[in-house]
Design an enzyme around this catalytic site. Structure first.
Site, short mmCIF file in Angstrom:
data_model
loop_
_atom_site.label_atom_id
_atom_site.label_comp_id
_atom_site.label_asym_id
_atom_site.label_seq_id
_atom_site.Cartn_x
_atom_site.Cartn_y
_atom_site.Cartn_z
N LYS A 1 97.96 44.69 -58.34
CA LYS A 1 98.22 43.98 -57.07
C LYS A 1 97.53 44.67 -55.90
O LYS A 1 96.89 44.02 -55.09
CB LYS A 1 99.73 43.94 -56.75
N ARG B 1 110.76 41.66 -53.72
CA ARG B 1 110.97 42.18 -55.07
C ARG B 1 112.30 41.74 -55.66
O ARG B 1 112.61 42.07 -56.80
CB ARG B 1 110.95 43.70 -55.02
N ARG C 1 96.41 55.98 -62.69
CA ARG C 1 96.14 55.61 -61.30
C ARG C 1 96.11 56.85 -60.39
O ARG C 1 96.90 57.77 -60.53
CB ARG C 1 97.24 54.66 -60.81
N ARG D 1 100.83 59.53 -57.68
CA ARG D 1 102.14 59.28 -57.09
C ARG D 1 103.24 59.85 -57.99
O ARG D 1 103.15 59.74 -59.20
CB ARG D 1 102.34 57.77 -56.94
N ARG E 1 110.67 51.70 -63.71
CA ARG E 1 110.13 50.71 -62.77
C ARG E 1 109.87 49.39 -63.48
O ARG E 1 110.08 48.32 -62.92
CB ARG E 1 108.86 51.24 -62.12
P1 AMP Z 1 104.93 50.09 -54.82
O1 AMP Z 1 103.97 50.96 -54.10
O2 AMP Z 1 104.88 48.65 -54.39
O3 AMP Z 1 104.85 50.23 -56.33
O4 AMP Z 1 106.40 50.60 -54.42
C1 AMP Z 1 106.84 51.91 -54.75
C2 AMP Z 1 108.35 51.99 -54.61
O5 AMP Z 1 108.74 51.68 -53.26
C3 AMP Z 1 109.14 51.01 -55.47
O6 AMP Z 1 109.32 51.50 -56.80
C4 AMP Z 1 110.45 50.92 -54.70
O7 AMP Z 1 111.24 52.08 -54.90
C5 AMP Z 1 109.98 50.95 -53.24
N1 AMP Z 1 109.70 49.59 -52.73
C6 AMP Z 1 108.49 49.08 -52.31
N2 AMP Z 1 108.62 47.79 -51.92
C7 AMP Z 1 109.93 47.47 -52.11
C8 AMP Z 1 110.70 46.28 -51.93
N3 AMP Z 1 110.13 45.15 -51.49
N4 AMP Z 1 112.02 46.33 -52.23
C9 AMP Z 1 112.62 47.45 -52.66
N5 AMP Z 1 111.96 48.60 -52.89
C10 AMP Z 1 110.62 48.62 -52.61
#
Ligand code: AMP
Length: 214
Positions: free
Chosen positions: A13, A88, A127, A160, A171
């Site tokens: 994404k 999400r 990544r 990360r 996740r």
């Molecule tokens: P990402 O970079 O999108 O993979 O997000 C990393 C982490 O941030 C996720 O595993 C969640 O812990 C938190 N996070 C990001 N966006 C959201 C969201 N829309 N709702 C809840 N947690 C989020």
């Protein structure tokens, strides 16, 4: 143009959103990047978010909706954007729909990126992200020209914390339980576009463009 990128962690994404952002000249809004930035700056939001993120769990809906309201519906909100990582949960998607209705606004499309799970785990564990500009790399499919350095800004690349294997499994579980139902939600609104995301990034980008032209 107002787009949402939907799909499991590691499906690509962020990479696709960065590409579309360049192409259309609209910002990519990644809620993950907003939260990681808050963690680095040690803000109150960052401290709260970190307790969930480090375990691969979701940050509470009301916190996320607050961030989105401020980012997308305030005076300084951009005209168009690509949302990456939000919504999400069904509650977040409903909250976002309510905000659109209140502001007489609407989404153009939701791009649902799809690939098989083994491929996703492989992509996530290889990544790397630029500490400085958040550009994304993949040691297997999109390595940087100089090891450990960003091609764009020479910033240091890092893995990360939540891209380690134990957190990845959690996740993916959280995605299946809480986020996958959004596919049905947006299908019923008539805005969903399914994208085959198993190929190389350039191929996936072509699939997206084809779907956006339809
Ligand atoms: P990402 O970079 O999108 O993979 O997000 C990393 C982490 O941030 C996720 O595993 C969640 O812990 C938190 N996070 C990001 N966006 C959201 C969201 N829309 N709702 C809840 N947690 C989020």
């Amino acid at each position: 143009m107002k787009l949402i990128m939907l799909g499991p962690p590691g499906v690509g994404k962020g990479t696709q959103a960065q590409q579309l952002s360049k192409e259309f000249g609209i910002p990519q809004i990644s809620t993950g990047d907003i939260l990681r930035d808050a963690i680095q700056k040690k803000t109150v939001l960052g401290e709260k978010a970190n307790t969930f993120m480090s375990k691969g769990e979701l940050v509470p809906d009301e916190v996320m909706l607050g961030i989105i309201q401020e980012t997308l519906f305030s005076e300084h909100a951009p005209e168009g954007y690509i949302l990456d990582g939000f919504p999400r949960t069904i509650a977040q998607a409903e909250g976002l729909q309510n905000l659109f209705e209140e502001h007489n606004d609407a989404l153009n499309a939701v791009l649902s990126l799809e690939a098989d799970e083994n491929q996703i785990v492989r992509r996530l564990s290889s990544r790397r992200t630029c500490r400085n500009c958040n550009a994304l790399y993949n040691l297997l499919t999109m390595p940087p020209k100089i090891e450990g350095k960003c091609d764009l800004c020479s910033g240091n690349l890092y893995q990360r914390d939540d891209d380690r294997i134990e957190t990845i499994q959690n996740r993916l579980r959280v995605y299946k339980q809480q986020t996958e139902p959004l596919i049905g939600f947006y299908k019923s609104l008539g805005v969903l576009k399914s994208i085959n995301a198993s190929g190389a990034p350039e191929e996936v980008q072509k699939n997206i463009k084809r779907q956006l032209e339809d």
